[in-house]
Design an enzyme around this catalytic site. Structure first.
Site, PDB file in Angstrom:
ATOM      1  N   CYS A 162       0.839  -1.207   0.000  1.00  0.00           N
ATOM      2  CA  CYS A 162       0.000   0.000   0.000  1.00  0.00           C
ATOM      3  C   CYS A 162       0.869   1.250   0.000  1.00  0.00           C
ATOM      4  CB  CYS A 162      -0.926   0.004   1.215  1.00  0.00           C
ATOM      5  SG  CYS A 162      -2.034  -1.400   1.305  1.00  0.00           S
ATOM      6  N   GLN A 390     -10.660 -12.824 -10.361  1.00  0.00           N
ATOM      7  CA  GLN A 390     -10.461 -11.394 -10.119  1.00  0.00           C
ATOM      8  C   GLN A 390     -10.308 -11.135  -8.613  1.00  0.00           C
ATOM      9  OE1 GLN A 390      -9.991  -8.703 -11.862  1.00  0.00           O
ATOM     10  NE2 GLN A 390     -10.333  -9.431 -13.944  1.00  0.00           N
ATOM     11  N   CYS A 517      -4.273  -4.264 -17.475  1.00  0.00           N
ATOM     12  CA  CYS A 517      -3.830  -4.051 -16.098  1.00  0.00           C
ATOM     13  C   CYS A 517      -2.524  -3.265 -16.064  1.00  0.00           C
ATOM     14  CB  CYS A 517      -3.662  -5.384 -15.365  1.00  0.00           C
ATOM     15  SG  CYS A 517      -2.431  -6.483 -16.112  1.00  0.00           S
TER      16      CYS A 517
END
Length: 569
Positions: A162, A390, A517
């Site tokens: 993150c 996914q 992506c």
């Protein structure tokens, strides 16, 4: 879903100087490209200084610039920083993959810094030069970035997952949208001066849930716990050398111990905590795997979250990846984990290789059932320990709806769909209800097996899935299916191989929906399909109609795009 967040619809874009960014012009020949830069300017001041104990020095490789820099006109402000120099920088914007972009004002020389955020003023040390830019390690923040927020995760400063958690979500999606726009202009060569530019580039679709959205997390066991430098004095000598957690950024052999991840589901965190509470007990005889000596038993803990089809409640699959099959050693862990209500499956994948993959050569069910389920776009999908699905189920609903809208099938059952890189068939099966027939191709054999199983599970008979490597197609490819009305292409990060691009230009399907992506390789491939290439001896024959960015993974640099191309008559 998007109504709660203000989305900017326009951006001021400036052209990159091609002389100082020659690497960007050559991006179309690189697979995969490493990043893309934003174009705005930033202030930076340089001050040579020796290395200090607090500086990071994770890079011991020295690369030589391809061009000899000109001599500086001002000795106090050199044109190009040297490795080891300490700099005071201001981050201007985020590049693709989430690195902060700074520039030397006198020359425009670019410096890239991981974890630097727009507006942040900081001290950094040059760790590596790459010819046209340099990499910097952040040492100390002097003033915080704009749109700063407190990261709720205690590991946010150290974990590589993150990178932008301390940046407000509104700012995150603004920079992601900007990155896609600039890549399409500078790599895809789509002009921002055309009147229809704004209508082509759609505002990014934000994610409704910024936390607990991942349905799969993979944690690694290690015999050597990695402790961040700033926590070294606090943690050193704690007697807890083993680790179960996530890899330190850039290292395959350093694992940060993690007790909770805010990206996975709450039941998933309960599983992680249950394992953490007992696996180090010496009486159990469990040993973490050593990636250097290749000794040890426990390799990975993989936690997947699905949904009970009947009740809609979460169901968890726990996968212990070990170096050998010794179920008696896992008995205590199985008892602890199976006591959690949501756990429906516990499996053991055996991986005897020295690599770090979590996919085993054989699999054993230790508790419950061998699969869990998930519902997507009204279809039921069975998920095994090693099948692809996914990662963000809720946002995948949004993504697949956008793909279906872009495909614009008539719904009368008259059209053929070619589904390239079909995976487990999720996209193709959602379109099969409105198509005459779907033909899917994928290189992974297990994914094709799952696709057939998913088709049978949902009673879909008009879908054919074939295993094949789309990077190695020959002149016979395309002879086993009729000319499609719509092509869906969902490649992995390197994008499409030139052989496949040439095939599509020869096939001339009326419509292509490119799902990406990686917006950098997407821009490169769209350039080929629309503009062609003299070097590759191809002529483009498509017109780009729309680009829809979608944020599938908040707090990470990843961006998904749905691009629609129409054949030029």
């Amino acid at each position: 879903m998007a109504g709660a967040i203000t989305i900017p619809t326009t951006h001021t874009l400036r052209l990159i100087n091609p002389r100082s960014h020659s690497w960007l012009l050559n991006l179309r020949h690189i697979s995969p490209p490493s990043f893309s830069l934003s174009t705005a300017t930033s202030a930076a001041s340089l001050s040579p200084a020796p290395s200090t104990a607090e500086e990071e020095d994770s890079d011991h490789h020295n690369s030589t610039p391809s061009d000899t820099p000109p001599k500086p006109s001002n000795k106090s402000a050199p044109f190009y920083p040297k490795r080891g120099q300490t700099l005071e920088l201001v981050c201007d914007t985020l590049a693709f993959k989430g690195k902060g972009v700074c520039k030397v004002p006198e020359t425009g020389f670019v410096l890239m810094c991981d974890r630097a955020l727009p507006g942040e003023r900081f001290l950094g040390r040059v760790t590596r030069k790459r010819g046209s830019y340099a990499e910097v390690a952040k040492l100390k923040t002097l003033s915080p970035h704009q749109d700063a927020v407190d990261a709720p995760c205690e590991y946010a400063s150290y974990c590589g997952g993150c990178k932008t958690q301390s940046l407000s979500y509104e700012a995150q999606i603004k920079y992601k949208e900007q990155q896609v726009r600039e890549l399409m202009i500078h790599v895809g060569k789509f002009s921002d001066e055309q009147p229809d530019c704004l209508s082509i580039m759609k505002p990014i679709v934000p994610c409704a849930n910024q936390f607990h959205y991942r349905n799969k997390m993979e944690f690694s066991f290690s015999n050597r716990r990695w402790i961040p430098q700033e926590l070294w004095e606090e943690e050193q000598g704690s007697g807890n050398e083993y680790a179960l957690g996530l890899h330190a950024p850039g290292f395959f052999d350093k694992v940060l111990n993690v007790d909770k991840c805010l990206l996975q589901s709450e039941p998933g965190n309960a599983v992680l905590l249950a394992v953490q509470d007992c696996w180090r007990d010496e009486s159990l005889g469990l040993s973490p795997y050593n990636v250097h000596s290749h000794a040890g038993f426990l390799k990975h803990l993989v936690i997947r979250t699905g949904r009970d089809v009947q009740t809609g409640k979460p169901e968890i699959m726990v996968n212990f990846v070990t170096s050998a099959y010794k179920p008696e050693l896992l008995q205590t862990l199985v008892e602890k984990v199976s006591a959690i209500t949501e756990v429906a499956s516990i499996v053991n994948n055996i991986n005897t290789s020295v690599g770090s993959t979590s996919i085993g050569e054989e699999e054993h069910v230790l508790y419950g059932k061998p699969i869990i389920a998930e519902v997507l776009r009204g279809l039921t999908f069975q998920i095994s320990a090693n099948s692809f699905f996914q990662t963000n189920t809720q946002q995948a609903e949004v993504l697949y709806e956008l793909i279906e809208d872009a495909a614009s099938l008539k719904g009368d059952g008259s059209e053929i769909v070619l589904d390239l890189f079909c995976g487990t068939g999720t996209i193709g099966l959602t379109l099969a209800r409105r198509a005459k027939h779907v033909y899917g191709y994928e290189v992974v054999a297990q994914s094709i097996a799952d696709a057939h199983q998913n088709a049978d599970l949902n009673g879909i008979c008009n879908a054919t899935f074939v295993q094949g490597d789309l990077n190695k197609i020959d002149e016979n490819f395309g002879k086993n299916f009729p000319r499609p009305d719509v092509v869906i292409s969902d490649p992995n990060r390197p994008g499409m191989h030139m052989k496949l691009i040439k095939f599509l230009l020869k096939l001339k399907a009326p419509r292509i929906v490119y799902v990406s992506c990686n917006p950098a390789t997407c821009a490169r491939d769209l350039d080929y399909l629309c503009h062609g290439s003299v070097e590759q001896n191809i002529k483009g024959c498509y017109q780009l109609k729309s680009i829809q960015p979608v944020d599938m993974f908040p707090h990470t640099p990843h961006i998904e795009c749905v691009c629609l191309l129409d054949l030029i008559d």
